[in-house]
Write a protein that holds these residues in place. Sequence first.
Motif, PDB file in Angstrom:
ATOM      1  N   VAL A  42       0.834  -1.206   0.000  1.00 23.08           N
ATOM      2  CA  VAL A  42       0.000   0.000   0.000  1.00 23.08           C
ATOM      3  C   VAL A  42       0.868   1.254   0.000  1.00 23.08           C
ATOM      4  CG1 VAL A  42      -1.766   1.313   1.263  1.00 23.08           C
ATOM      5  CG2 VAL A  42      -1.872  -1.201   1.207  1.00 23.08           C
ATOM      6  N   HIS A  43       1.829   1.330   0.881  1.00 24.69           N
ATOM      7  CA  HIS A  43       2.606   2.549   1.069  1.00 24.69           C
ATOM      8  C   HIS A  43       3.563   2.851  -0.075  1.00 24.69           C
ATOM      9  CE1 HIS A  43       1.172   2.329   5.236  1.00 24.69           C
ATOM     10  NE2 HIS A  43       1.617   3.563   5.401  1.00 24.69           N
TER      11      HIS A  43
ATOM     12  N   SER B 240      -0.113   1.000   9.226  1.00 20.86           N
ATOM     13  CA  SER B 240      -0.379  -0.221   8.474  1.00 20.86           C
ATOM     14  C   SER B 240      -0.904  -1.294   9.414  1.00 20.86           C
ATOM     15  CB  SER B 240       0.893  -0.720   7.789  1.00 20.86           C
ATOM     16  OG  SER B 240       1.672  -1.492   8.687  1.00 20.86           O
ATOM     17  N   THR B 241      -1.246  -2.436   8.828  1.00 17.12           N
ATOM     18  CA  THR B 241      -1.590  -3.623   9.606  1.00 17.12           C
ATOM     19  C   THR B 241      -0.558  -4.720   9.346  1.00 17.12           C
ATOM     20  OG1 THR B 241      -3.043  -4.454   7.850  1.00 17.12           O
ATOM     21  CG2 THR B 241      -4.044  -3.053   9.537  1.00 17.12           C
ATOM     22  N   LEU B 242       0.635  -4.308   8.981  1.00 13.82           N
ATOM     23  CA  LEU B 242       1.705  -5.207   8.547  1.00 13.82           C
ATOM     24  C   LEU B 242       2.407  -5.867   9.734  1.00 13.82           C
ATOM     25  CD1 LEU B 242       3.474  -6.048   6.032  1.00 13.82           C
ATOM     26  CD2 LEU B 242       4.859  -4.012   6.523  1.00 13.82           C
ATOM     27  N   THR B 243       2.873  -7.083   9.525  1.00 10.09           N
ATOM     28  CA  THR B 243       3.839  -7.713  10.422  1.00 10.09           C
ATOM     29  C   THR B 243       5.115  -7.970   9.627  1.00 10.09           C
ATOM     30  OG1 THR B 243       2.876  -9.893   9.947  1.00 10.09           O
ATOM     31  CG2 THR B 243       2.122  -8.764  11.953  1.00 10.09           C
ATOM     32  N   GLN B 244       6.232  -8.088  10.345  1.00 10.25           N
ATOM     33  CA  GLN B 244       7.513  -8.142   9.652  1.00 10.25           C
ATOM     34  C   GLN B 244       7.706  -9.418   8.829  1.00 10.25           C
ATOM     35  OE1 GLN B 244       8.949  -5.327   9.270  1.00 10.25           O
ATOM     36  NE2 GLN B 244      10.639  -5.120  10.716  1.00 10.25           N
ATOM     37  N   ASP B 245       7.093 -10.523   9.227  1.00 11.97           N
ATOM     38  CA  ASP B 245       7.229 -11.732   8.418  1.00 11.97           C
ATOM     39  C   ASP B 245       6.576 -11.547   7.054  1.00 11.97           C
ATOM     40  OD1 ASP B 245       4.730 -11.659   9.730  1.00 11.97           O
ATOM     41  OD2 ASP B 245       4.507 -13.827   9.641  1.00 11.97           O
TER      42      ASP B 245
END
Length: 406
Positions: A268-269, A328-333
């Motif tokens: 997204v970003h 965001s709703t991101l996790t690093q994995d």
Amino acid sequence: MSTTLFTNARKVDAAGEVDGFWMLVDGDRITATGSTVEAPGRPPVAPPAGDPSGAGGAGRVPDATVDLAGARLTPGLVDLHVHGGGGASYDGDADEIARGLAVHRAHGTTRSLVSLVANPVARLRTSLEAIAELRTRDPLVLGAHLEGPFLSPARKGAHALEHLAEPTAETVHALLDAAPGTVRQVTLAPELPGGLEAVERLVAAGVVVAVGHTEADHDLAVAAFDRGASLVTHAFNAIAGIGHREPGPVVAAVSDDRVTIELILDGVHVHPEVVAMMFASAQGRVALVTDAMAAAGSADGDYLLGELAVTVAGGVATLAGTDTIAGSTLTQDAALRRAMDAARQGSVAAVTALTATPARAIGVDHEIGLLAPGHLADAVAWTDDWHVSRVWAAGRELVDGVAVRS
């Protein structure tokens, strides 16, 4: 302290890939490593098995052995920029922060800064005190990142305009003195009155300064880096992009080997082709971050980011009623998988951007970010398709992001 021998792994870190990898952990640190597989210039070395003359000088059989059966093993992931997860916001108390941290740790992030959005200085001081208290019982917390209040009103993003402030000496000291040693990173717009002087003041206090949420052009960014700023907060977001006549602050960062560049790789970003270009242009200096808010690892719905209402739909967080991205709703994995897939990076480059590079950016690469003797025993075992299988932090296995009692 107990010892654990990890065997039969495929190590992937900034130093490269090694098959047949083993490492010996004594307490919270790696004391010896090796490989049972011969490679050019590297004879095979058997892991210690109680022989005093063995690798690492191990004089006894390890207390425990973890056979990874050929699985990939990387260092624990590091996140320099994260605001929450699992429905918990890092603007809350220490217990709420701990709940959010557990979500990200279950996804492989063993060490992180705790990022705070712009709030009144008094409230930021309270938050810093809570983070300092949490660090006394949770050494995996690296410290605090103040993303606000020293931001440009024109590039505020998902920060409350009324809580932005100029980086006066009084305000800077009020925040640093709230919990000495807790603030590790500050995002700052250098065009603010006293901005360049504040960069020097913060760097002198041992704080990493990131240029971000700024209207700075190329020349001003260069000036900020020359004053000691060494990071860019989420490049291409809340900061000018690349122009063919005005190259902007991102080009200034790419051209300066002292500078690390944050990128949010959530689809997204930043477009993955731009991410690939940055990996090629600033090799070893891209740090992937999540900028995750409370909805990471949780459901779509309505949330708060600081005092601002956020709507999450389809995993995309925006300020309620607008199209302004709100973290965001991101996790690093997931960022790791996207780096290898959408951005076409090899496993070593992708892992480095989530481990050694962010560790170096805040000056802790002597302790974390590599699977090497002397480093803290943070490690992640992965499935064949790069999903987290098991996580260890400081030598202890984490289950659902929480350390297993030994």
